[in-house]
Design a protein around this motif. Structure first.
Motif, PDB file in Angstrom:
ATOM      1  N   SER A 262      34.639 -30.340  36.677  1.00 50.91           N
ATOM      2  CA  SER A 262      34.299 -31.587  36.476  1.00 50.91           C
ATOM      3  C   SER A 262      32.656 -31.594  36.891  1.00 50.91           C
ATOM      4  CB  SER A 262      34.889 -32.498  37.740  1.00 50.91           C
ATOM      5  OG  SER A 262      34.762 -33.714  37.865  1.00 50.91           O
ATOM      6  N   ALA A 263      31.741 -32.184  36.197  1.00 50.80           N
ATOM      7  CA  ALA A 263      30.419 -32.518  36.398  1.00 50.80           C
ATOM      8  C   ALA A 263      29.990 -33.672  35.643  1.00 50.80           C
ATOM      9  CB  ALA A 263      29.729 -31.119  35.686  1.00 50.80           C
ATOM     10  N   GLY A 264      28.782 -34.226  36.088  1.00 52.60           N
ATOM     11  CA  GLY A 264      27.965 -35.398  35.820  1.00 52.60           C
ATOM     12  C   GLY A 264      27.177 -36.014  36.635  1.00 52.60           C
ATOM     13  N   GLY A 265      26.695 -37.382  36.277  1.00 52.54           N
ATOM     14  CA  GLY A 265      26.043 -38.003  37.208  1.00 52.54           C
ATOM     15  C   GLY A 265      24.933 -38.891  36.564  1.00 52.54           C
ATOM     16  N   HIS A 266      23.755 -39.160  37.233  1.00 51.09           N
ATOM     17  CA  HIS A 266      22.825 -39.711  36.609  1.00 51.09           C
ATOM     18  C   HIS A 266      21.859 -39.141  36.075  1.00 51.09           C
ATOM     19  CE1 HIS A 266      24.249 -43.492  39.392  1.00 51.09           C
ATOM     20  NE2 HIS A 266      24.136 -42.487  40.293  1.00 51.09           N
ATOM     21  N   ARG A 267      20.726 -39.770  35.455  1.00 52.07           N
ATOM     22  CA  ARG A 267      19.578 -39.236  34.778  1.00 52.07           C
ATOM     23  C   ARG A 267      18.804 -38.345  35.868  1.00 52.07           C
ATOM     24  NH1 ARG A 267      16.564 -39.286  30.225  1.00 52.07           N
ATOM     25  NH2 ARG A 267      17.894 -41.157  29.541  1.00 52.07           N
ATOM     26  N   GLU A 268      18.533 -38.730  37.104  1.00 47.32           N
ATOM     27  CA  GLU A 268      17.782 -37.927  37.932  1.00 47.32           C
ATOM     28  C   GLU A 268      18.473 -37.189  38.995  1.00 47.32           C
ATOM     29  OE1 GLU A 268      15.377 -41.010  39.876  1.00 47.32           O
ATOM     30  OE2 GLU A 268      13.990 -41.061  38.084  1.00 47.32           O
ATOM     31  N   MET A 269      19.944 -37.282  39.151  1.00 54.34           N
ATOM     32  CA  MET A 269      20.649 -36.587  40.000  1.00 54.34           C
ATOM     33  C   MET A 269      22.323 -36.490  39.743  1.00 54.34           C
ATOM     34  SD  MET A 269      20.981 -39.561  43.332  1.00 54.34           S
ATOM     35  CE  MET A 269      22.096 -38.355  44.241  1.00 54.34           C
ATOM     36  N   ALA A 270      22.716 -35.351  40.016  1.00 56.35           N
ATOM     37  CA  ALA A 270      23.969 -35.036  39.436  1.00 56.35           C
ATOM     38  C   ALA A 270      24.612 -33.843  40.074  1.00 56.35           C
ATOM     39  CB  ALA A 270      23.876 -34.585  37.821  1.00 56.35           C
ATOM     40  N   GLY A 271      25.947 -33.701  40.028  1.00 54.05           N
ATOM     41  CA  GLY A 271      26.640 -32.581  40.683  1.00 54.05           C
ATOM     42  C   GLY A 271      28.014 -32.308  40.092  1.00 54.05           C
ATOM     43  N   GLY A 272      28.540 -31.089  40.512  1.00 49.99           N
ATOM     44  CA  GLY A 272      29.586 -30.720  39.774  1.00 49.99           C
ATOM     45  C   GLY A 272      30.539 -29.715  40.502  1.00 49.99           C
ATOM     46  N   GLU A 273      31.825 -29.433  39.899  1.00 52.66           N
ATOM     47  CA  GLU A 273      32.521 -28.420  40.474  1.00 52.66           C
ATOM     48  C   GLU A 273      33.005 -27.785  39.530  1.00 52.66           C
ATOM     49  OE1 GLU A 273      36.082 -27.869  43.983  1.00 52.66           O
ATOM     50  OE2 GLU A 273      35.369 -29.711  43.277  1.00 52.66           O
ATOM     51  N   VAL A 274      33.300 -26.499  39.499  1.00 54.98           N
ATOM     52  CA  VAL A 274      34.053 -25.622  38.676  1.00 54.98           C
ATOM     53  C   VAL A 274      34.852 -24.456  39.293  1.00 54.98           C
ATOM     54  CG1 VAL A 274      33.521 -23.875  36.881  1.00 54.98           C
ATOM     55  CG2 VAL A 274      31.815 -25.374  37.079  1.00 54.98           C
ATOM     56  N   PRO A 275      36.229 -24.828  39.234  1.00 57.14           N
ATOM     57  CA  PRO A 275      37.175 -23.949  39.883  1.00 57.14           C
ATOM     58  C   PRO A 275      36.664 -22.334  39.720  1.00 57.14           C
ATOM     59  CG  PRO A 275      38.413 -25.554  38.577  1.00 57.14           C
ATOM     60  CD  PRO A 275      36.731 -25.541  38.205  1.00 57.14           C
TER      61      PRO A 275
END
Length: 348
Positions: free
Chosen positions: A288-301
């Motif tokens: 699960s990953a994504g976010g804004h144009r300037e900042m984002a985050g995510g997690e991968v099992p």
């Protein structure tokens, strides 16, 4: 009718409100939940629960919860499933069950208030504004419209959330954030704001940031850094914020193994790059990953990674190779030579 009035009508028909924060909630999410609870109380709902998953590990987030005495409860699936009539479920600062939360996909949601990019939002009440810089901006508008009773705790919470989400009004801030902050100024406690802005930092956080600096690889204007295993998840966004200020760097992406997953945090000032789309493109098929144009985050099992070895050093060598390769491919950096930082933090 103003959205705040529509929300009040829905709340007035309810008897209980459960507010679910996103995983590892930040001040924007926490302040928005706090404000929604106050609005619900004014509408006649006394039984309220604010639930969160993950950790509140960032020193500012811990200080935020403790100093403002926000009543939080750990997420339990039963609290949002098979709810009786009159029990309302709300999401703030996120929008879709199963996306950055532990709510099962397909769970009916009554209220969604969010500013993050999202599609297919389904709820009885939806206020989704991607054009504003913080969800706290929307909730501030609500408490103003409804003349909600204010105190310094609520005013401070919302103002601090605005400052933190926009990095002091330097990232993604719009006129709406400035307007909200101007109104909140008279309702906030300046001493409390200073205490929230300068909490103590743990040694583990400093160590994680130091590893991010040491392990950085720069390709053109993109910096990628893997920092191994850490217990300090919230050191990642702090490291990304810092590394994005390095001369010549416009995009910084930091990742680490935290518990049984790989966490990512990214920042970008490159107008050609939508960093939320980059992370989604690189890891949306495996996490699960994504976010804004300037900042984002995510997690991968960790998944199959963990089956290769139980040695952390060997495990992260594999993780580093795969994660970096996906980012390089998504950003089309294959032609750019990588320059890795040495122990002194300088380019070789």
């Amino acid at each position: 009718m103003h959205p705040a009035r529509e929300l009040t009508e829905l709340l007035a028909a309810g008897e209980e409100l459960t507010i679910v924060c996103h995983n590892n909630p930040d001040p924007d999410c926490l302040a928005s939940a706090f404000a929604l609870g106050r609005i619900a109380m004014a509408a006649g709902i006394d039984e309220q629960h604010i639930l969160y998953s993950g950790d509140i590990s960032h020193q500012q987030n811990r200080a935020f919860v403790n100093l403002l005495d926000i009543d939080l409860q750990s997420f339990e699936a039963g609290a949002v499933q098979n709810r009786p009539a009159g029990s309302l479920l709300a999401f703030v600062d996120h929008a879709v069950p199963g996306a950055n939360n532990r709510v099962s996909a397909g769970t009916p949601v009554d209220i969604v208030i969010d500013h993050h990019p999202s599609e297919e939002i389904e709820a009885e009440f939806v206020d989704h504004r991607e054009h504003v810089g913080a969800t706290a901006t929307i909730l501030t508008e609500y408490v103003r419209e409804l003349d909600t009773e204010m105190d310094t705790d609520l005013g401070t919470a919302l103002l601090f959330a605005l400052r933190r989400e926009t990095l002091g009004f330097l990232r993604g801030a719009t006129r709406a954030e400035y307007d909200a902050a101007g109104w909140l100024h008279d309702h906030a406690d300046n001493a409390l704001l200073r205490a929230l802005s300068t909490p103590s930092v743990t040694g583990a956080t400093v160590d994680a940031i130091a590893k991010a600096i040491t392990n950085r690889t720069v390709r053109g204007s993109v910096l990628i850094s893997g920092i191994g295993r850490t217990s300090e998840r919230d050191a990642l966004p702090q490291a990304a914020d810092y590394l994005a200020t390095l001369e010549g760097v416009e995009t910084a992406i930091v990742f680490a193994v935290v518990d049984d997953g790989i966490q990512l945090s990214a920042r970008s000032t490159d107008s050609r790059v939508h960093i939320g789309d980059v992370l989604d493109g690189a890891f949306g098929d495996v996490g699960s990953a994504g976010g804004h144009r300037e900042m984002a985050g995510g997690e991968v099992p960790l998944g199959l990674f963990a089956d290769f070895t139980t040695d952390d050093a060997q495990l992260f060598a594999i993780v580093d190779q795969v994660m970096s390769a996906r980012l390089v491919a998504e950003l089309d950096l294959s032609a750019e030579p990588g320059v890795r930082g040495n122990g002194g933090g300088e380019r070789e």
